[in-house]
Design an enzyme around this catalytic site. Sequence first.
Site, PDB file in Angstrom:
ATOM      1  N   HIS A 166       1.631   1.005 -13.105  1.00 27.32           N
ATOM      2  CA  HIS A 166       2.338  -0.232 -13.465  1.00 27.32           C
ATOM      3  C   HIS A 166       3.840   0.038 -13.505  1.00 27.32           C
ATOM      4  O   HIS A 166       4.268   1.051 -14.074  1.00 27.32           O
ATOM      5  CB  HIS A 166       1.849  -0.741 -14.824  1.00 27.32           C
ATOM      6  CG  HIS A 166       2.504  -2.018 -15.225  1.00 27.32           C
ATOM      7  ND1 HIS A 166       2.151  -3.233 -14.661  1.00 27.32           N
ATOM      8  CD2 HIS A 166       3.522  -2.276 -16.086  1.00 27.32           C
ATOM      9  CE1 HIS A 166       2.917  -4.180 -15.175  1.00 27.32           C
ATOM     10  NE2 HIS A 166       3.757  -3.631 -16.042  1.00 27.32           N
ATOM     11  N   GLY A 192       0.780  -1.237   0.000  1.00 25.53           N
ATOM     12  CA  GLY A 192       0.000   0.000   0.000  1.00 25.53           C
ATOM     13  C   GLY A 192       0.810   1.284   0.000  1.00 25.53           C
ATOM     14  O   GLY A 192       0.290   2.342   0.373  1.00 25.53           O
ATOM     15  N   ASN A 198      -4.621   2.883 -13.181  1.00 24.18           N
ATOM     16  CA  ASN A 198      -3.684   1.898 -12.642  1.00 24.18           C
ATOM     17  C   ASN A 198      -2.272   2.463 -12.718  1.00 24.18           C
ATOM     18  O   ASN A 198      -1.964   3.269 -13.589  1.00 24.18           O
ATOM     19  CB  ASN A 198      -3.762   0.604 -13.462  1.00 24.18           C
ATOM     20  CG  ASN A 198      -2.854  -0.486 -12.916  1.00 24.18           C
ATOM     21  OD1 ASN A 198      -2.749  -0.674 -11.700  1.00 24.18           O
ATOM     22  ND2 ASN A 198      -2.185  -1.215 -13.793  1.00 24.18           N
ATOM     23  N   ASN A 213       1.748   3.019  -2.573  1.00 18.33           N
ATOM     24  CA  ASN A 213       1.106   3.952  -3.520  1.00 18.33           C
ATOM     25  C   ASN A 213      -0.197   4.498  -2.949  1.00 18.33           C
ATOM     26  O   ASN A 213      -0.545   5.656  -3.190  1.00 18.33           O
ATOM     27  CB  ASN A 213       0.858   3.274  -4.866  1.00 18.33           C
ATOM     28  CG  ASN A 213       2.093   3.289  -5.741  1.00 18.33           C
ATOM     29  OD1 ASN A 213       2.510   4.342  -6.218  1.00 18.33           O
ATOM     30  ND2 ASN A 213       2.706   2.122  -5.936  1.00 18.33           N
ATOM     31  N   MET A 222      -3.678  -7.025  -7.076  1.00 17.19           N
ATOM     32  CA  MET A 222      -3.197  -8.144  -7.874  1.00 17.19           C
ATOM     33  C   MET A 222      -4.319  -9.146  -8.185  1.00 17.19           C
ATOM     34  O   MET A 222      -4.240 -10.313  -7.838  1.00 17.19           O
ATOM     35  CB  MET A 222      -2.037  -8.839  -7.148  1.00 17.19           C
ATOM     36  CG  MET A 222      -0.853  -7.923  -6.918  1.00 17.19           C
ATOM     37  SD  MET A 222      -0.395  -6.995  -8.394  1.00 17.19           S
ATOM     38  CE  MET A 222       1.362  -6.944  -8.235  1.00 17.19           C
ATOM     39  N   ILE A 278      -7.168  -9.795 -11.520  1.00 19.79           N
ATOM     40  CA  ILE A 278      -7.670  -9.278 -12.798  1.00 19.79           C
ATOM     41  C   ILE A 278      -9.144  -8.909 -12.640  1.00 19.79           C
ATOM     42  O   ILE A 278      -9.936  -9.683 -12.098  1.00 19.79           O
ATOM     43  CB  ILE A 278      -7.447 -10.317 -13.914  1.00 19.79           C
ATOM     44  CG1 ILE A 278      -5.932 -10.480 -14.117  1.00 19.79           C
ATOM     45  CG2 ILE A 278      -8.126  -9.888 -15.209  1.00 19.79           C
ATOM     46  CD1 ILE A 278      -5.512 -11.464 -15.157  1.00 19.79           C
TER      47      ILE A 278
HETATM   48  C1  GAR Z   1       3.856  -1.211  -7.217  1.00 24.86           C
HETATM   49  O1  GAR Z   1       5.171  -1.248  -7.673  1.00 24.86           O
HETATM   50  C2  GAR Z   1       2.883  -1.208  -8.385  1.00 24.86           C
HETATM   51  O2  GAR Z   1       3.348  -0.487  -9.483  1.00 24.86           O
HETATM   52  C3  GAR Z   1       2.815  -2.675  -8.687  1.00 24.86           C
HETATM   53  O3  GAR Z   1       2.787  -3.306  -7.450  1.00 24.86           O
HETATM   54  C4  GAR Z   1       3.490  -2.511  -6.501  1.00 24.86           C
HETATM   55  C5  GAR Z   1       2.588  -2.273  -5.327  1.00 24.86           C
HETATM   56  O4  GAR Z   1       3.274  -1.613  -4.310  1.00 24.86           O
HETATM   57  N1  GAR Z   1       1.650  -2.992  -9.476  1.00 24.86           N
HETATM   58  C6  GAR Z   1       1.624  -3.935 -10.399  1.00 24.86           C
HETATM   59  O5  GAR Z   1       2.578  -4.649 -10.658  1.00 24.86           O
HETATM   60  C7  GAR Z   1       0.296  -4.070 -11.111  1.00 24.86           C
HETATM   61  N2  GAR Z   1       0.461  -4.736 -12.361  1.00 24.86           N
HETATM   62  P1  GAR Z   1       2.478  -0.858  -3.160  1.00 24.86           P
HETATM   63  O6  GAR Z   1       1.459  -1.865  -2.604  1.00 24.86           O
HETATM   64  O7  GAR Z   1       3.516  -0.502  -2.149  1.00 24.86           O
HETATM   65  O8  GAR Z   1       1.794   0.326  -3.770  1.00 24.86           O
END
Ligand code: GAR
Length: 219
Positions: free
Chosen positions: A106, A13, A104, A15, A87, A89
């Site tokens: 990525h 979390g 989103n 982001n 995570m 779909i």
């Molecule tokens: C982040 O790096 C995000 O970009 C990636 O998962 C991580 C989550 O980190 N998302 C994906 O790979 C989606 N395809 P967080 O939970 O600390 O935000």
Amino acid sequence: MKKRLTVLISGRGSNLESLIRHAESYQVTSIVTNSLDAPGIAFGSEFNIPVEIRDRKDFSSLTDCKDAIFKAVQKTAPDFVALAGFMQILQPKFVEHYFGRLLNIHPSLLPLYPGLDTHQRALEDQQKEHGCTVHFVDSGMDTGPIIAQSSVEVLNDETVASLQQKVLTKEHLIYPWAMNLVASGDIQINERNVTYSKKALESAKEMNFKIKLGEQNGN
Ligand code: GAR
């Protein structure tokens, strides 16, 4: 009035935290997760934001879990929805319902490296540049219309961990930046064409974010 933003998470979390801390034209009004074990749930109590948990383990099928997630998100009455390390779909009906209001982040310079293990794959390919992308979500895997990208240089002694950290730092900047401008109407989408106000264009330049320009920009 600030727009209501619901954020979907499955894990750490970070982001989500950045979206909460840098909110200007939106407010994170709900958090939804598919995992009871997601550490990011703690940001709910820290910032006094309600968390809806629809843990996969409580449902007999993945479809039931996804149905419950869709219902939970609808119940939060969001103006916008942000996926932040979510995570799972999404169902086509979810994507259709929120198309243009669903973003989103990525960890790659799309269309390079959709899916998982993006940092590892970039290193294996000896890329000199890597980064992250904010995009509107469509029914494909990381294929939706791109809003903006931020890149980092890949150094010779780079590891997956060091690269991941560098890209994450950029994610934390670009995601709230994009969300604020989408919520204020400075970034819009018509069909699949993303358009930017003059303010958005100038700000992207200042932040060194890359955008791909179609027609009708800078108004
Ligand atoms: C982040 O790096 C995000 O970009 C990636 O998962 C991580 C989550 O980190 N998302 C994906 O790979 C989606 N395809 P967080 O939970 O600390 O935000």
